[in-house]
Design a protein around this motif. Structure first.
Motif, PDB file in Angstrom:
ATOM      1  N   PRO A  31       7.255 -15.709   3.113  1.00 47.24           N
ATOM      2  CA  PRO A  31       6.686 -16.019   1.798  1.00 47.24           C
ATOM      3  C   PRO A  31       6.566 -14.783   0.906  1.00 47.24           C
ATOM      4  O   PRO A  31       6.259 -13.688   1.376  1.00 47.24           O
ATOM      5  N   ARG A  32       6.821 -14.964  -0.356  1.00 44.76           N
ATOM      6  CA  ARG A  32       6.790 -13.859  -1.322  1.00 44.76           C
ATOM      7  C   ARG A  32       5.440 -13.133  -1.332  1.00 44.76           C
ATOM      8  O   ARG A  32       5.408 -11.894  -1.415  1.00 44.76           O
ATOM      9  N   PRO A  33       4.277 -13.826  -1.232  1.00 43.36           N
ATOM     10  CA  PRO A  33       3.011 -13.090  -1.213  1.00 43.36           C
ATOM     11  C   PRO A  33       2.886 -12.122  -0.033  1.00 43.36           C
ATOM     12  O   PRO A  33       2.252 -11.070  -0.159  1.00 43.36           O
ATOM     13  N   VAL A  34       3.491 -12.443   1.105  1.00 42.06           N
ATOM     14  CA  VAL A  34       3.451 -11.545   2.265  1.00 42.06           C
ATOM     15  C   VAL A  34       4.233 -10.277   1.954  1.00 42.06           C
ATOM     16  O   VAL A  34       3.751  -9.159   2.173  1.00 42.06           O
ATOM     17  N   ILE A  35       5.423 -10.430   1.414  1.00 34.45           N
ATOM     18  CA  ILE A  35       6.256  -9.268   1.063  1.00 34.45           C
ATOM     19  C   ILE A  35       5.575  -8.435  -0.015  1.00 34.45           C
ATOM     20  O   ILE A  35       5.549  -7.198   0.061  1.00 34.45           O
ATOM     21  N   ASN A  36       4.999  -9.089  -1.011  1.00 30.87           N
ATOM     22  CA  ASN A  36       4.317  -8.355  -2.077  1.00 30.87           C
ATOM     23  C   ASN A  36       3.127  -7.564  -1.555  1.00 30.87           C
ATOM     24  O   ASN A  36       2.880  -6.441  -2.004  1.00 30.87           O
ATOM     25  N   ALA A  37       2.373  -8.133  -0.608  1.00 33.28           N
ATOM     26  CA  ALA A  37       1.221  -7.423  -0.039  1.00 33.28           C
ATOM     27  C   ALA A  37       1.669  -6.178   0.707  1.00 33.28           C
ATOM     28  O   ALA A  37       1.049  -5.112   0.587  1.00 33.28           O
ATOM     29  N   VAL A  38       2.759  -6.284   1.454  1.00 31.41           N
ATOM     30  CA  VAL A  38       3.278  -5.123   2.189  1.00 31.41           C
ATOM     31  C   VAL A  38       3.729  -4.051   1.202  1.00 31.41           C
ATOM     32  O   VAL A  38       3.404  -2.869   1.368  1.00 31.41           O
ATOM     33  N   ARG A  39       4.439  -4.439   0.194  1.00 30.73           N
ATOM     34  CA  ARG A  39       4.923  -3.468  -0.807  1.00 30.73           C
ATOM     35  C   ARG A  39       3.785  -2.826  -1.565  1.00 30.73           C
ATOM     36  O   ARG A  39       3.862  -1.661  -1.949  1.00 30.73           O
ATOM     37  N   GLN A  40       2.714  -3.583  -1.827  1.00 31.26           N
ATOM     38  CA  GLN A  40       1.568  -3.047  -2.555  1.00 31.26           C
ATOM     39  C   GLN A  40       0.849  -1.984  -1.734  1.00 31.26           C
ATOM     40  O   GLN A  40       0.484  -0.939  -2.262  1.00 31.26           O
ATOM     41  N   HIS A  41       0.651  -2.237  -0.457  1.00 32.70           N
ATOM     42  CA  HIS A  41      -0.101  -1.306   0.387  1.00 32.70           C
ATOM     43  C   HIS A  41       0.751  -0.161   0.930  1.00 32.70           C
ATOM     44  O   HIS A  41       0.249   0.935   1.157  1.00 32.70           O
ATOM     45  N   PHE A  42       2.030  -0.427   1.177  1.00 33.12           N
ATOM     46  CA  PHE A  42       2.929   0.577   1.756  1.00 33.12           C
ATOM     47  C   PHE A  42       4.263   0.563   1.010  1.00 33.12           C
ATOM     48  O   PHE A  42       5.272   0.097   1.532  1.00 33.12           O
ATOM     49  N   PRO A  43       4.292   1.094  -0.212  1.00 33.57           N
ATOM     50  CA  PRO A  43       5.510   0.993  -1.039  1.00 33.57           C
ATOM     51  C   PRO A  43       6.715   1.752  -0.480  1.00 33.57           C
ATOM     52  O   PRO A  43       7.848   1.365  -0.755  1.00 33.57           O
ATOM     53  N   GLN A  44       6.499   2.791   0.317  1.00 34.53           N
ATOM     54  CA  GLN A  44       7.621   3.572   0.844  1.00 34.53           C
ATOM     55  C   GLN A  44       8.185   3.001   2.142  1.00 34.53           C
ATOM     56  O   GLN A  44       9.284   3.367   2.552  1.00 34.53           O
ATOM     57  N   ALA A  45       7.442   2.111   2.801  1.00 33.24           N
ATOM     58  CA  ALA A  45       7.859   1.578   4.106  1.00 33.24           C
ATOM     59  C   ALA A  45       8.836   0.415   3.935  1.00 33.24           C
ATOM     60  O   ALA A  45       8.820  -0.294   2.944  1.00 33.24           O
ATOM     61  N   LYS A  46       9.670   0.260   4.926  1.00 38.30           N
ATOM     62  CA  LYS A  46      10.617  -0.853   4.977  1.00 38.30           C
ATOM     63  C   LYS A  46      10.156  -1.840   6.046  1.00 38.30           C
ATOM     64  O   LYS A  46       9.637  -1.452   7.095  1.00 38.30           O
TER      65      LYS A  46
END
Length: 80
Positions: A31-46
């Motif tokens: 789900p897009r909210p899961v990906i967005n939460a990861v990017r928000q908290h850890f923008p440099q991580a893949k």
């Protein structure tokens, strides 16, 4: 008949074990909210891998962190 019963028993044990295993989720089905939460908290991580367990998404990152995220994007836990 004895072989059939043994086969059915083995099949039920194997099938039952798979019911409780984590499900690997392809990145295009996360789900897009899961990906967005990861990017928000850890923008440099893949995102390395995503598993679903008990309605939560376990997101493993390339920096060694593992997050538990709800389908709505709330980060529940961060493991090092």
């Amino acid at each position: 008949m004895k072989k059939f019963i043994c086969f059915m028993f083995a099949l039920s044990v194997f099938g039952g074990a798979n019911l409780f295993a984590d499900w690997i989720v392809p990145i295009n089905q996360v789900p897009r909210p899961v990906i967005n939460a990861v990017r928000q908290h850890f923008p440099q991580a893949k995102i390395w891998m995503v598993e679903m367990d008990d309605g939560l998404y376990k997101v493993k990152l390339n920096n060694g962190l593992e997050l538990e995220v709800t389908p709505y994007g709330q980060v529940i836990e961060i493991d090092h």
